[in-house]
Design an enzyme around this catalytic site. Structure first.
Site, short mmCIF file in Angstrom:
data_model
loop_
_atom_site.label_atom_id
_atom_site.label_comp_id
_atom_site.label_asym_id
_atom_site.label_seq_id
_atom_site.Cartn_x
_atom_site.Cartn_y
_atom_site.Cartn_z
N ALA A 20 99.50 38.40 14.71
CA ALA A 20 99.35 37.13 15.42
C ALA A 20 100.07 37.07 16.76
CB ALA A 20 99.84 35.98 14.54
N SER A 21 100.56 38.20 17.25
CA SER A 21 101.37 38.15 18.47
C SER A 21 100.53 38.04 19.74
CB SER A 21 102.28 39.37 18.56
OG SER A 21 101.53 40.57 18.61
N ASP A 69 105.37 44.49 9.32
CA ASP A 69 104.88 45.83 9.65
C ASP A 69 103.91 46.23 8.54
OD1 ASP A 69 104.38 48.52 10.08
OD2 ASP A 69 106.46 49.04 10.53
N VAL A 70 102.62 46.22 8.83
CA VAL A 70 101.62 46.43 7.78
C VAL A 70 101.63 47.84 7.22
CG1 VAL A 70 100.13 44.64 8.77
CG2 VAL A 70 99.74 47.04 9.37
N ASN A 97 94.35 40.64 10.37
CA ASN A 97 93.93 40.96 11.73
C ASN A 97 94.69 42.09 12.40
OD1 ASN A 97 92.64 40.17 14.46
ND2 ASN A 97 94.83 39.90 14.86
N SER A 149 85.18 44.98 12.92
CA SER A 149 84.69 45.17 14.29
C SER A 149 83.23 45.58 14.22
CB SER A 149 85.50 46.27 14.99
OG SER A 149 84.90 46.66 16.21
N TYR A 162 88.85 54.75 15.21
CA TYR A 162 88.81 53.28 15.16
C TYR A 162 87.56 52.82 14.41
CZ TYR A 162 88.65 48.42 16.71
OH TYR A 162 88.61 47.04 16.74
N ALA A 164 85.66 54.44 12.29
CA ALA A 164 85.70 54.83 10.87
C ALA A 164 86.65 53.93 10.09
CB ALA A 164 86.11 56.28 10.75
N LYS A 166 87.39 50.81 10.73
CA LYS A 166 86.78 49.49 10.57
C LYS A 166 85.59 49.53 9.61
CE LYS A 166 89.50 47.10 13.27
NZ LYS A 166 90.35 46.00 12.74
#
Length: 258
Positions: A20-21, A69-70, A97, A149, A162, A164, A166
């Site tokens: 959310a940053s 940190d995900v 997100n 995406s 990226y 792959a 998504k």
């Protein structure tokens, strides 16, 4: 009697927005707050959340910030608990997100870049969704929106890792929706096209912006606000019978590859 306005009303709900940053995440946090939800803004760059939370509070909304940190499972569980404690209510909505992008030819990408992309965009999203789902099942229901995406729905050069990652997130959305539908948790994916954010600026740096714009049938890049209707549909009672859906918001971009 249910009114049109009440269908999209999120008052009484609490949302956790991962990543959310800036960009889509920050815009979505503000959108959900305006719709009535209490909002927890979560990001690795927690120092960038302070001003946004202050602005939301000054506007009369309930909001808090938490560090996330995900790629670290312990960070996810701590952030979720911290958000619930600060907002003093269970979390009903997850906007999953957090993501990173890397633009380079398939043969030139380093192992480090590939690992970073998949650790954040797929593994990280998996872990955040897993934490949210466990909590939502225990409390009797909830709603998860995975931000995928259009690159996960079509092939696009220079975006192998990226795209792959998504695509994997989209398939994960289908499996999650199947498993969780009977437990009161809806899971859907939003698939934005090229939206004008800090991430979108990467295409300009690589000289790709104009060639991409020409492939969009609407001949323009999207703005974060172009996602508002779809996001509110997927998070509110207006979408209460929608689960397992993947909603492209891309100006028709995926059509140009068909």
């Amino acid at each position: 009697m249910t009114t049109l306005a009440s269908l999209f009303d999120l008052r009484g709900k609490a949302a956790f927005v991962a990543g959310a940053s800036s960009g889509i995440g920050l815009h979505t946090a503000r959108l959900l707050a305006r719709a009535g939800a209490s909002v927890a803004l979560a990001a690795r760059r927690a120092d960038r959340l302070g001003d946004a939370v202050t602005q939301l509070k000054e506007a009369g909304y309930r909001a808090c910030a938490t560090s996330l940190d995900v790629t670290q499972p312990d960070s996810i569980s701590v952030a979720w608990a911290d958000a619930q404690q600060q907002l003093d209510q269970p979390l009903d909505i997850l906007i999953n997100n957090a993501g990173v992008i890397h633009i380079e030819r398939f043969t030139d990408q380093s192992r480090e870049d590939v690992t970073r992309i998949f650790d954040t965009n797929l593994k990280g999203a998996f872990l955040v969704a897993q934490e949210a789902a466990r909590q939502m099942v225990a409390q009797g229901g909830g709603c998860i929106v995975n931000v995928a995406s259009s690159a996960g729905l079509r092939a696009s050069g220079h975006m192998s890792s990226y795209g792959a990652s998504k695509a994997g997130l989209i398939h994960l959305t289908h499996i999650m929706a199947l498993e969780l539908a009977g437990k009161g948790v809806r899971v859907n994916a939003l698939a934005p096209g090229n939206i004008r954010t800090d991430m979108q600026a990467s295409f300009s740096e690589h000289g790709l912006e104009e060639s991409i714009r020409k492939r969009i049938p609407m001949r323009r890049f999207g703005e974060p606000s172009d996602l508002d209707g779809a996001m509110l549909l997927l998070t509110s009672d207006a979408g209460r019978y929608i689960t397992g859906a993947v909603l492209p918001v891309d100006g028709g971009q995926i059509l140009s590859w068909m």
